[in-house]
Each structure stands twice: as structure tokens, then as C-alpha cells.
Design a protein around this motif. Structure first.
Motif: not given
Length: 626
Positions: A2-4, A21, A24-25, A28, A31, A33, A56
Motif C-alpha cells: 500500500f502507498s500513500m 494514514a 490505514r497502511i 492494510s 506499505g 507513506l 511500514l
């Protein structure tokens, strides 16, 4: 994965958005950030364990700065007059902070005297021990300004190795006495120094500030170059910016968290209620606090302008790597590794952490007893290729047990660091504390190795300013191929302990005596082999009361002046060699080939080479550039 992306613009909502954020990562499955801009945190970012140990990574967006700030900006200055002096004033709702930065530079809370220190004649209280502090002390007549109201005033009193910060109850100008609400941490001796902070009467010099809490106004005396309409000040609202919180007492850990290229800035500080600051200020809060974390890292991060310590790796931290980071302008210590209380469970052990290729500079700005890197009850750590400079106390401290017996600190490696301007930082008048070192150890530490470090310009105010200091039962430690130059008292100081190996070092130009082997606790047994000892004032050895337990061979000695009259305590060279405690001692000019002002190479013709004493390459000590 996941990427934000979270972009900060100093908006109050950015703090909640960042926490959301991150959660959420993690929820999920892990991922990346990416952060850009400045995020002004309303609360610390908290990272906790998730099932499955998702990875993370929080990093700066490519080509962008990424700043997590615990501060708030002040731009709405107005010019006013306070106590007959021109000041800038700004309304403020938060009135309890203790630090201020203007245009990125730390500013001094209203202080007396404005520079330097006052010397106390002592305390009228009788104390039975060094460990009993005082609630009052004298000052030279007429040297302290009268203060209308002492509420909020602090006295910072330098007692041996601790700078006590104590609230002032009242200042008795009739008897030249300062009375405090709490005792100092150690007894006050005649000749100890102090200064005072945080009274409107002390606000009298450019760069100083003071808060009128009743009116909620911040007052600041600007520097001549600062303009009211364009000067930006920042004060801290948070004491901690990031918490990585595992639960190691229950065997639950946070894993696989990485920070890359993030700047952490603008924090205040606190110490737990009821606890003293203590040696090395280990109880002080940190901008980044990590507990119960495994396989985490901080790479190319910056921690600056912080009120307390920078990074604290507490109980249950394992395989945490801090690399290529710049830690600057910190109030207490730079990096603390391991708990300061001995762990009672295996899961609370801290080990195998790494600090490498970092710059750790300008520390102890508020709590002067802070250190550059501190290792407490923790083992198998590596501190290598760092530059550690400009501290009032110690550069690197390893171990946290006084005297003989089992210690949780062992097998630590301190290698190829450049440690300088310790005890007497270049930004301040000093030295102000005593009993300190470039590298300092405590307790039995089998497997601990201090190797290839460059240590220069270590100074203490009264006593025990040492390059390398093996204190209080330090045992089974190897001190090898270090280059120690220009300590105020001793190049090497050993206080108790046994079975230490000191070999192939350069001990140069200390002010009192090069080697001090004091009485300490227990029997001292040391192998001292193939070392170069050179000086121009003082003696080779000092307080060497147990020389029978001293095994030495093939050391080279030289005094720049009066070399023919070198004495080993009361013995000449021939008698010294015949005693049996040293074999092959030689007095000869080592023929230095200076490489810079604080390193000394050896000429190819140096007699040191024949004895197996190696040259020292200063380029290997300090951060290795990418």
C-alpha cells in the motif's frame, strides 16, 4: 504494498491525517507513506503492534523536505517596552514551554548572568555525604539582581558531574542566599558555579526571552539584525513527536518500521515526576521514544532543535539501526540505548542496536549532563564511525552498573568514532562539570571493545577530565588503537576493575598526568602493552597505588621537555624495568608527523614502529560519506 502521500502545510488537521494514514497502511498489511512539507503535530505519532508484523516505511517524498514539528510559529510581533527596555511582544496561549527558536536558532531564556557563571562560596547547610543535596546556597554579595517575585525562577547549579535544575523559593539579598524548593542532586561545594533563569529582571540582553504567564505574553529582545515584520519564532508544544510502542513485558513487539529522510524538530522536555535527572540525564523525555521494537531503522533523518533527548531506545529494543542521521541542538542526550533499570524479564532486554555514520553535535543545551550516545543495561550494540562533539558532559557512555558483578552491558563495540570538544563545547564558556570523558564505561563488560577512536579536547572543571575513563569496576574491556589528544586531566583514567587490556594506543598531551590508575573498588589488574605515551607537562602516571597488579611491556614514553628526568612514580627508567611490572619500557622521541591540529602521525623513522605501536589514520575515525 500500500502507498500513500501526506502533504503538510502547517495545518492543524495534518497531525490527525498522518496518524490516520499510518494506521490505514498498517491495517492494510503494510506499505509506504511519503511525506512532504511540514506537519505540525497536535499529538505524538504512535505506532503499535499489528498482527502479521506488516512492514511500514515512512519517507520523504522524492525531492521534497519532510518535517514533523512539535512547535508553533509566532509571527505577530509588536514592539513594546518592558522594564524600560525595547522588546517585541506576542500573545500566546501556551505558557509552559522552556525553549524558543528564532529563525532556526536556539534563543536563551532570560538569564543571569548573561554569559558565564557565578561562583558560590558554598551552602550554609551541613551535609554528611556527597549524595545529600542542599536547599540553599550563598552567592557573592551584590552579584545577583533583586527579583520581585521568584515564582518560575530556576537555579542551575553545577555539582561535580550533575547540573541540578532547582526551582527558586526566594532570593535573600540581605544575606546573599538563594533558597530553593527542592534540594540539588549532590551536595554543593565551595567554588561550584551556577546561573539563574526565568525572571523579568533577567530580560536585558539581545536574544533573551521571557513569558508573562498572567498576561499570556511572550517578550523577546531582538538581535540587531532582526526585523519585526519578518522574524519567525517557534516554540514547542510537544515533548515527544514519535512513539513506537510495543509491549515487551508481554512479549509483543513492533517490527519492520523504517523512517527515511524525515526531520523531527521542536520539542520541549520533562523528567518523570519524583525522579532526579541523575547521571547522564537518563530519565529525560526524548523526541523519539522507542520501546519493544525489533528490526526498525532511522536512515538519513534529522533530529534538531529539541528540548530533551533526541532518540531513546528503551526496554525490548533489538536490531534497531540509526544510520546517516544528523542530531543537532538537543537539550539533553543524543541517543540513549537500553533501559536505565536492570531488566527483570528476557523480553525486556535491549541488544544488537546500531548507531553508525551519524553526526551528533551541540547537546546538553538545557540539561547539561546529557551525553552523545549512552548505552545502559544493553549488550551487543555497535557505535561506529560517528562524529560526536560539543557537549558539556560525556561523549559516549557504556554500561550502567557500579562495581563488580554481573552486568547486562557486555559485548558492545565502540569503533572509529571522532569525539571532540567534550566538557568544554565550542559554543559556550566552560568547562562546567567534572568526572567526565570522551568515552566512559561502568561495570564488568566481557567482550566490550573500544577500538580506533579519535578523541580530542576533553575538559573537566575540577577533576577527572579524561579521554577514556574506565570507571567503577569496569572490567574485561579491550581498549585498542585509540588516539587520545589534549585532555585536561588524563588520557586514560581507570577507577577500579580488573582484566582490562590497553594496547596500541596513543595517549598524548593531557594536562595533569597521562595515565591515572586510582584506588577504585577491588583489585585492579591491567595489561598495558605497546602504547605511546607522550606529554609536555605533568607526569606519565598519577595515583598509581597498586602497581603490583599492573602488567606492562613495550611501551614508548616521551616528554617534550626534560625528557632525561622522566620518573615512573619515584623510579627511574632502569629501576622501573627491573621492578617486573613493566618490561621493555623505552624513553625516546616518537618523531611525530602532525596530520592536523589534534592528530599526530608517526614518522617512518619513529621508534614506535619497532615496538609494534601502529600509526593512526584520522580519516578512519568519523562518519563515512556515501
Amino acid at each position: 504494498m500500500f502507498s500513500m502521500v501526506v502533504a503538510g502545510a502547517g495545518m492543524l488537521g495534518s497531525s490527525a491525517a498522518l496518524q490516520e494514514a499510518v494506521d490505514r497502511i498498517l491495517d492494510s498489511g503494510g506499505g509506504v507513506l511519503s511525506i512532504s512539507g511540514t506537519i505540525e503535530l497536535e499529538a505524538p505519532l504512535v505506532i503499535r503492534h499489528r498482527d502479521g508484523d506488516p512492514q511500514l516505511t515512512i519517507r520523504a517524498q522524492d525531492g521534497e523536505s519532510a518535517v514533523l514539528s512539535g512547535g508553533r510559529k509566532i509571527t505577530d510581533w509588536t514592539e513594546s517596552v518592558l522594564g524600560g527596555r525595547r522588546v517585541w511582544s506576542a500573545p500566546i496561549n501556551d505558557v509552559e514551554f522552556t525553549a524558543l527558536w528564532v529563525d532556526g536558532q536556539r534563543r536563551q531564556r532570560a538569564r543571569h548572568p548573561n554569559s558565564g557563571y557565578l561562583m558560590t562560596p558554598g551552602s550554609p547547610e551541613r551535609t554528611d555525604s556527597l549524595w545529600t543535596g542542599n536547599r540553599s546556597f550563598s552567592y557573592p554579595r551584590n552579584s545577583v539582581k533583586p527579583v520581585f517575585h521568584a515564582d518560575g525562577v530556576e537555579a542551575i547549579v553545577m555539582t561535580r558531574w550533575i547540573a541540578s535544575r532547582v526551582p527558586v523559593a526566594r532570593i535573600d539579598t540581605t544575606h546573599s542566599l538563594i533558597h530553593t524548593l527542592q534540594p540539588t542532586e549532590l551536595t554543593i561545594d565551595r567554588g561550584d558555579i551556577f546561573y539563574l533563569e526565568n525572571a523579568p529582571e533577567f530580560l536585558d540582553s539581545p536574544g533573551e526571552w521571557w513569558i508573562d504567564k498572567a498576561r499570556k505574553l511572550l517578550h523577546y529582545i531582538p538581535l540587531p539584525t532582526e526585523e519585526c515584520g519578518s522574524t519567525v519564532a517557534v516554540y514547542p508544544r510537544l515533548k515527544t513527536l514519535l512513539r513506537i510502542e510495543g509491549a515487551p513485558d508481554t512479549g509483543t513487539f513492533v517490527r519492520n518500521v523504517r523512517f527515511e529522510g524525515i526531520e523531527f524538530t521542536h520539542t520541549d522536555w520533562e523528567s518523570p515526576r519524583g525522579q532526579k535527572l541523575g547521571q547522564a540525564a537518563v530519565t529525560v523525555s526524548a523526541a523519539i521514544e522507542v520501546r519493544g521494537a525489533i528490526d526498525c531503522s532511522f536512515d538519513r533523518c534529522t533530529i534538531r532543535n529539541v528540548g530533551g533527548s533526541a532518540i531513546k531506545l528503551a526496554a525490548g529494543t533489538k536490531n534497531v539501526v540509526i544510520s546517516r542521521c544528523h542530531i543537532d541542538d538537543f537539550g539533553a542526550s543524543g541517543i540513549l540505548i537500553g533501559p536505565h533499570l536492570a531488566p527483570t524479564l528476557d523480553s525486556l532486554e535491549s541488544r544488537s542496536n546500531v548507531v553508525e555514520n551519524c553526526l551528533i553535535t551541540n547537546g546538553g543545551r538545557t540539561v547539561h549532563g546529557g551525553v552523545g550516545v549512552w548505552i545502559g543495561h544493553s549488550s551487543d550494540n555497535r557505535v561506529s564511525n560517528n562524529r560526536i562533539a560539543n557537549l558539556f558532559y560525556t561523549g559516549i557512555s557504556v554500561g550502567w552498573k557500579w562495581g563488580p558483578g554481573f552486568s547486562h552491558a557486555h559485548s558492545n563495540t565502540i569503533r572509529q568514532n571522532h569525539v571532540h570538544d567534550i566538557g568544554h563545547p565550542s559554543f559556550d564558556v566552560g568547562p562546567i562539570l567534572s568526572d567526565l570523558a570522551g568515552i566512559y564505561t561502568l561495570g564488568e563488560q566481557p567482550g566490550t571493545r573500544i577500538e580506533g577512536n579519535r578523541i580530542a579536547k576533553v575538559a573537566a572543571r575540577k577533576y577527572a577530565g579524561a579521554g577514556i575513563y574506565l570507571d567503577e569496576g569496569s572490567a574485561t574491556i579491550e581498549v585498542i588503537r585509540n588516539h587520545v589528544v589534549g585532555s585536561s586531566h588524563h588520557s586514560l583514567l581507570i577507577n577500579g576493575g580488573r582484566s582490562n587490556l590497553v594496547s596500541e594506543n596513543h595517549f598524548l598531551f593531557a594536562g595533569a598526568a597521562q595515565i591515572d590508575i586510582g584506588p577504585g573498588r577491588g583489585i585492579q589488574i591491567m595489561r598495558f602493552e605497546r602504547n605511546l605515551v607522550a606529554w609536555d607537562t605533568g607526569d606519565a602516571y598519577y595515583t598509581f597505588r597498586t602497581w603490583q597488579s599492573f602488567s606492562a611491556k613495550d611501551n614508548l614514553y616521551w616528554r617534550l621537555r626534560f625528557a632525561r628526568n622522566i620518573r615512573f612514580f619515584t623510579f627511574g627508567l632502569r629501576a622501573w624495568n627491573m621492578l617486573g611490572s613493566e618490561q621493555g619500557a623505552q624513553v625516546a622521541d616518537p618523531i611525530f608527523a602532525p596530520t592536523d591540529g589534534w592528530s599526530y602521525g608517526l614518522d617512518a623513522k619513529s621508534p614506535a614502529h619497532a615496538k609494534g605501536i601502529p600509526d593512526f589514520d584520522p580519516s578512519v575515525a568519523g562518519p563515512l560519506l556515501d
